[in-house]
Scaffold this active site. Structure first.
Site, PDB file in Angstrom:
ATOM      1  N   ASN A   7      23.793  28.922  -1.859  1.00  0.00           N
ATOM      2  CA  ASN A   7      23.359  29.123  -3.244  1.00  0.00           C
ATOM      3  C   ASN A   7      23.793  27.894  -4.030  1.00  0.00           C
ATOM      4  O   ASN A   7      24.974  27.739  -4.337  1.00  0.00           O
ATOM      5  CB  ASN A   7      24.020  30.399  -3.785  1.00  0.00           C
ATOM      6  CG  ASN A   7      23.777  30.598  -5.276  1.00  0.00           C
ATOM      7  OD1 ASN A   7      22.937  29.916  -5.868  1.00  0.00           O
ATOM      8  ND2 ASN A   7      24.515  31.519  -5.877  1.00  0.00           N
ATOM      9  N   TRP A   8      22.826  27.034  -4.338  1.00  0.00           N
ATOM     10  CA  TRP A   8      23.156  25.769  -5.016  1.00  0.00           C
ATOM     11  C   TRP A   8      23.403  25.955  -6.507  1.00  0.00           C
ATOM     12  O   TRP A   8      23.790  25.021  -7.196  1.00  0.00           O
ATOM     13  CB  TRP A   8      22.044  24.735  -4.776  1.00  0.00           C
ATOM     14  CG  TRP A   8      22.155  24.046  -3.432  1.00  0.00           C
ATOM     15  CD1 TRP A   8      22.825  24.513  -2.327  1.00  0.00           C
ATOM     16  CD2 TRP A   8      21.605  22.776  -3.063  1.00  0.00           C
ATOM     17  NE1 TRP A   8      22.727  23.604  -1.304  1.00  0.00           N
ATOM     18  CE2 TRP A   8      21.979  22.531  -1.712  1.00  0.00           C
ATOM     19  CE3 TRP A   8      20.825  21.828  -3.722  1.00  0.00           C
ATOM     20  CZ2 TRP A   8      21.602  21.363  -1.041  1.00  0.00           C
ATOM     21  CZ3 TRP A   8      20.446  20.669  -3.040  1.00  0.00           C
ATOM     22  CH2 TRP A   8      20.833  20.444  -1.724  1.00  0.00           C
ATOM     23  N   LYS A   9      23.124  27.137  -7.038  1.00  0.00           N
ATOM     24  CA  LYS A   9      23.315  27.418  -8.474  1.00  0.00           C
ATOM     25  C   LYS A   9      22.636  26.317  -9.309  1.00  0.00           C
ATOM     26  O   LYS A   9      21.586  25.825  -8.921  1.00  0.00           O
ATOM     27  CB  LYS A   9      24.801  27.568  -8.777  1.00  0.00           C
ATOM     28  CG  LYS A   9      25.465  28.579  -7.838  1.00  0.00           C
ATOM     29  CD  LYS A   9      26.843  28.958  -8.239  1.00  0.00           C
ATOM     30  CE  LYS A   9      27.393  29.977  -7.241  1.00  0.00           C
ATOM     31  NZ  LYS A   9      28.683  30.508  -7.593  1.00  0.00           N
ATOM     32  N   HIS A  94      22.896  38.313  -8.676  1.00  0.00           N
ATOM     33  CA  HIS A  94      24.136  37.536  -8.577  1.00  0.00           C
ATOM     34  C   HIS A  94      24.992  37.826  -9.808  1.00  0.00           C
ATOM     35  O   HIS A  94      24.452  37.994 -10.908  1.00  0.00           O
ATOM     36  CB  HIS A  94      23.811  36.042  -8.482  1.00  0.00           C
ATOM     37  CG  HIS A  94      25.021  35.223  -8.130  1.00  0.00           C
ATOM     38  ND1 HIS A  94      25.980  34.905  -9.063  1.00  0.00           N
ATOM     39  CD2 HIS A  94      25.459  34.711  -6.948  1.00  0.00           C
ATOM     40  CE1 HIS A  94      26.942  34.208  -8.463  1.00  0.00           C
ATOM     41  NE2 HIS A  94      26.644  34.080  -7.183  1.00  0.00           N
ATOM     42  N   GLU A  96      26.669  36.017 -11.679  1.00  0.00           N
ATOM     43  CA  GLU A  96      26.471  35.095 -12.800  1.00  0.00           C
ATOM     44  C   GLU A  96      25.215  35.470 -13.596  1.00  0.00           C
ATOM     45  O   GLU A  96      25.179  35.322 -14.822  1.00  0.00           O
ATOM     46  CB  GLU A  96      26.408  33.649 -12.278  1.00  0.00           C
ATOM     47  CG  GLU A  96      27.798  33.154 -11.872  1.00  0.00           C
ATOM     48  CD  GLU A  96      27.814  32.099 -10.773  1.00  0.00           C
ATOM     49  OE1 GLU A  96      26.778  31.500 -10.476  1.00  0.00           O
ATOM     50  OE2 GLU A  96      28.913  31.897 -10.206  1.00  0.00           O
ATOM     51  N   GLU A 161      29.953  40.147  -2.865  1.00  0.00           N
ATOM     52  CA  GLU A 161      30.625  38.995  -3.464  1.00  0.00           C
ATOM     53  C   GLU A 161      31.589  39.474  -4.546  1.00  0.00           C
ATOM     54  O   GLU A 161      31.177  39.667  -5.704  1.00  0.00           O
ATOM     55  CB  GLU A 161      29.603  38.057  -4.109  1.00  0.00           C
ATOM     56  CG  GLU A 161      28.611  37.460  -3.152  1.00  0.00           C
ATOM     57  CD  GLU A 161      28.060  36.147  -3.683  1.00  0.00           C
ATOM     58  OE1 GLU A 161      28.222  35.148  -2.999  1.00  0.00           O
ATOM     59  OE2 GLU A 161      27.500  36.127  -4.783  1.00  0.00           O
ATOM     60  N   GLY A 167      34.009  30.966  -6.456  1.00  0.00           N
ATOM     61  CA  GLY A 167      34.389  29.668  -7.013  1.00  0.00           C
ATOM     62  C   GLY A 167      35.864  29.536  -7.341  1.00  0.00           C
ATOM     63  O   GLY A 167      36.270  28.622  -8.057  1.00  0.00           O
ATOM     64  N   SER A 199      33.999  31.960  -2.069  1.00  0.00           N
ATOM     65  CA  SER A 199      34.941  30.969  -1.532  1.00  0.00           C
ATOM     66  C   SER A 199      34.923  30.861  -0.007  1.00  0.00           C
ATOM     67  O   SER A 199      35.965  30.659   0.610  1.00  0.00           O
ATOM     68  CB  SER A 199      36.360  31.247  -2.043  1.00  0.00           C
ATOM     69  OG  SER A 199      36.413  31.088  -3.452  1.00  0.00           O
ATOM     70  N   GLY A 220      28.463  29.269  -2.030  1.00  0.00           N
ATOM     71  CA  GLY A 220      28.168  28.491  -3.231  1.00  0.00           C
ATOM     72  C   GLY A 220      28.608  27.049  -3.050  1.00  0.00           C
ATOM     73  O   GLY A 220      27.926  26.243  -2.416  1.00  0.00           O
ATOM     74  N   GLY A 221      29.789  26.722  -3.582  1.00  0.00           N
ATOM     75  CA  GLY A 221      30.294  25.346  -3.603  1.00  0.00           C
ATOM     76  C   GLY A 221      30.171  24.601  -2.279  1.00  0.00           C
ATOM     77  O   GLY A 221      29.729  23.446  -2.247  1.00  0.00           O
TER      78      GLY A 221
HETATM   79  P1  PGA Z   1      31.411  30.115  -3.967  1.00  0.00           P
HETATM   80  O1  PGA Z   1      30.160  30.920  -4.586  1.00  0.00           O
HETATM   81  O2  PGA Z   1      31.151  29.982  -2.472  1.00  0.00           O
HETATM   82  O3  PGA Z   1      31.416  28.803  -4.674  1.00  0.00           O
HETATM   83  O4  PGA Z   1      32.624  30.943  -4.222  1.00  0.00           O
HETATM   84  C1  PGA Z   1      29.563  31.978  -3.893  1.00  0.00           C
HETATM   85  C2  PGA Z   1      28.400  32.534  -4.681  1.00  0.00           C
HETATM   86  O5  PGA Z   1      28.485  32.620  -5.917  1.00  0.00           O
HETATM   87  O6  PGA Z   1      27.371  32.897  -4.087  1.00  0.00           O
END
Ligand code: PGA
Length: 237
Positions: A7-9, A94, A96, A161, A167, A199, A220-221
């Site tokens: 997930n590149w956000k 998600h 967010e 999640e 993050g 994470s 994500g990251g």
């Molecule tokens: P993260 O994000 O791996 O940076 O913790 C995961 C996500 O939000 O899908």
């Protein structure tokens, strides 16, 4: 078969397509039957990335969609548009988006329907806040979030999640992940791929992916760098 989904956000301009190509180049070296890699870039890169990765074994997904196929919704993107770009998957719910867009169960249910209507596989995200985890109600809370997809469990992917793990570098214990995934498996049945997200890094992926009922990871990251993302995929081998 593990599903490793990046997930590149809101990260990545056109030059990030090089990183996507590096991911697909590395993916070609991995044993094919072990994992499916997916990248969910921002909308602006969807079509270009789908084209760049067309002949590879990496698939593409969107990060959200509007429930309607088209209409007067300035600034929004429909599931049909995401599919039209060449995507196969779409993240829905998600934390967010729940937080920033105010997605509630009713809207999420319509988004999931929209994704299915457009031929996309929804990746439905659930997860508790730290406050809920600390009061001991995480499983009850997540079980409630699963109401949205319980009746169509064989048509979706579900990603657990925990919000406090996204993050932050913090991850639940493998026992806590196992307990949550066992509850989700019991509720949804055997056909739903269940991902863990929050994470996930090359250093902890092997341990997390080995947990019973964990069928992959939403990353994500660590999905933004080919080396890290491929390291996670390798840990799934
Ligand atoms: P993260 O994000 O791996 O940076 O913790 C995961 C996500 O939000 O899908």
């Amino acid at each position: 078969m593990s599903l490793i989904i990046g997930n590149w956000k809101m990260h990545g301009l056109k030059d990030a397509l090089g990183e996507a190509r590096a991911i697909s180049g590395g993916a070609a070296m991995l044993p094919e039957d072990k994992h499916q890699l997916v990248i969910c870039p921002p909308y602006t890169l969807l079509a270009m990335m789908a084209e760049a990765l067309m002949e590879t074994n990496v698939l593409i997904g969107g990060q959200d969609c509007h429930p309607s196929p088209s209409g007067a919704h300035t600034g929004r993107i429909s599931a049909e548009m995401v599919a039209d770009c060449g995507a196969t998957y779409c993240i829905i719910g998600h934390s967010e988006c729940r937080d920033e867009l105010g997605d509630d169960d009713e809207l999420l249910s319509r988004k999931v329907e929209g994704a299915l209507r457009a031929g996309l596989v929804p990746i439905f995200c659930v997860g508790e806040s730290l406050e809920i985890r600390e009061t001991g109600h995480a499983e009850t809370f997540v079980n409630g979030q699963l109401d949205v997809v319980a009746k169509i469990a064989d048509r979706v992917i579900v990603a657990y999640e925990p919000i406090w793990a996204i993050g932050t570098g913090k991850v639940p214990t493998v026992e806590d992940i196992a307990a949550m995934h066992a509850m989700m498996r019991e509720r949804l049945g055997g056909s739903t791929p269940l991902l863990y997200g929050g994470s996930v890094k090359p250093g902890n992926a092997a341990e997390i992916l080995a947990v019973e009922n964990v069928n992959g990871a939403l990353v994500g990251g660590a999905s933004l760098k080919a080396e890290d993302f491929l390291g996670i995929a390798q840990a799934a081998s």
